[in-house]
Enzyme design. Structure first.
Site: not given
Length: 349
Positions: A260-261, A92-94
């Site tokens: 982010g994804t 996960s980006g965040s």
């Protein structure tokens, strides 16, 4: 206070509005050779931790949890396991932006003025981090997004009460359906949040009933869980674009950030359409006017798939440092898949 009270040490953070609870202490070492193995152990034998911190009275489903664990990779500083309401995403980006900020603020990675680089180990493997520190403040985190690609381009599905919906599907750490918000009557403003969630649920439910998706190396990673609403794309500079966006992740849950994804999925789609080239950037802007910047850093061919390499840049903020007291006698605490990983060293006296 309960005679059986233990505590978990947390740092609450947010990136783009999405709250990530970083678990820094109170959990015993988990079995497993890799961070991915330890994630599987949590999922299969100790899911009580995820439920405890994301459900009432301790949390809400819109949050995420990141458990700090020792890295197995000798090049990585620390590892982390991501827990969300829908389960255990491998990336996960965040959450990565929040975790990278937290390990700097907690001193697990010594903070250095200027630009510093280090590696974290996620369940997906190594994640290279670039942190920008100004006057002791972590002003930005740039992290690698997972290699992303388009699985399905502009297909159509009939959705009851909505009609025919045109969608594309990208993989960017999970499978995403991507739809044009305007085609469904949305402007992507905050007042539409509930309607966006209801609409996304119906589309995702229809897709799950009609077909499954398989990653070219990972195989079956479960039914498609996510939907990303795309707004119009504005060109800000020769290599910089901006678009309103929002991401649905679970019934009733629209992410506060663009994710982010989700941003990585947009990069893959825009490259597939010939609208982005290596070096180009896209800023996705949420319903709450927060944003992440994705950069297309390269491409490669993997069988029949054109894979997009990318980075995501954002800023996380520390919200709180706290100790959560876990009363094992509390009927709202389901300790059957929890008590065996709580550390007795953190017993409340």
């Amino acid at each position: 206070m309960s005679k059986e009270a233990l505590k978990i040490r947390l740092m609450d953070t947010h990136a783009g509005g999405d709250v990530s609870r970083i678990v820094l202490g109170g959990i015993d070492p988990l079995p497993g050779t890799t961070v991915r193995d330890r994630m599987h152990y949590l999922r299969d034998d100790a899911d009580g931790l995820r439920k405890l911190l994301l459900e009432e009275p301790y949390g809400i489903p819109e949050m995420s949890v990141d458990l700090i664990v020792p890295a197995a990779d000798p090049e990585a500083e620390v590892g982390y396991i991501i827990m969300e309401v829908m389960g255990y995403p491998i990336y996960s980006g965040s959450n990565t932006i929040c975790t990278a900020t937290a390990v700097l603020e907690a001193g697990l990675v010594p903070k250095q003025e200027g630009v510093q680089r280090f590696i974290l180990e996620s369940p997906a493997g190594q994640v290279h981090i670039e942190a920008k520190v100004v006057d002791g403040v972590v002003e930005a985190i740039t992290c690698e997004g997972l290699p992303s690609y388009i699985d399905t381009y502009r297909s159509t599905i009939h959705v009851p009460t909505i009609g025919d919906v045109t969608y594309s599907v990208a993989y960017s750490g999970g499978f995403y359906a991507l739809v044009e918000a305007a085609d469904l009557g949305f402007s992507l403003v905050r007042e539409e949040e509930r309607a966006l969630s209801d609409c996304a649920f119906k589309i995702v439910e229809a897709l799950q009933a009609e077909r499954g998706f398989s990653h070219y190396t990972l195989g079956d990673v479960g039914p498609l869980p996510f939907l990303h609403f795309m707004g119009p794309v504005d060109q800000i500079a020769d290599d910089f674009y901006r678009s309103r966006s929002t991401t649905y992740v679970h019934p009733g849950v629209i992410c506060r950030s663009t994710t982010g994804t989700g941003t990585s999925a947009r990069l893959a789609l825009m490259h597939h359409e010939g609208r982005l080239a290596p070096g180009d950037k896209l800023e996705t802007v949420s319903l709450r006017e927060t944003g992440f910047i994705g950069e297309l850093t390269g491409t490669r061919q993997e069988g029949t798939h054109r894979v997009v390499e990318n980075t995501i840049t954002g800023k996380a903020y520390v919200l709180a440092h706290s100790d959560i007291v876990i009363n094992l006698e509390d009927p709202l605490v389901e300790d059957g898949s929890l008590h065996h990983i709580l550390s007795s060293r953190h017993r409340v006296e």
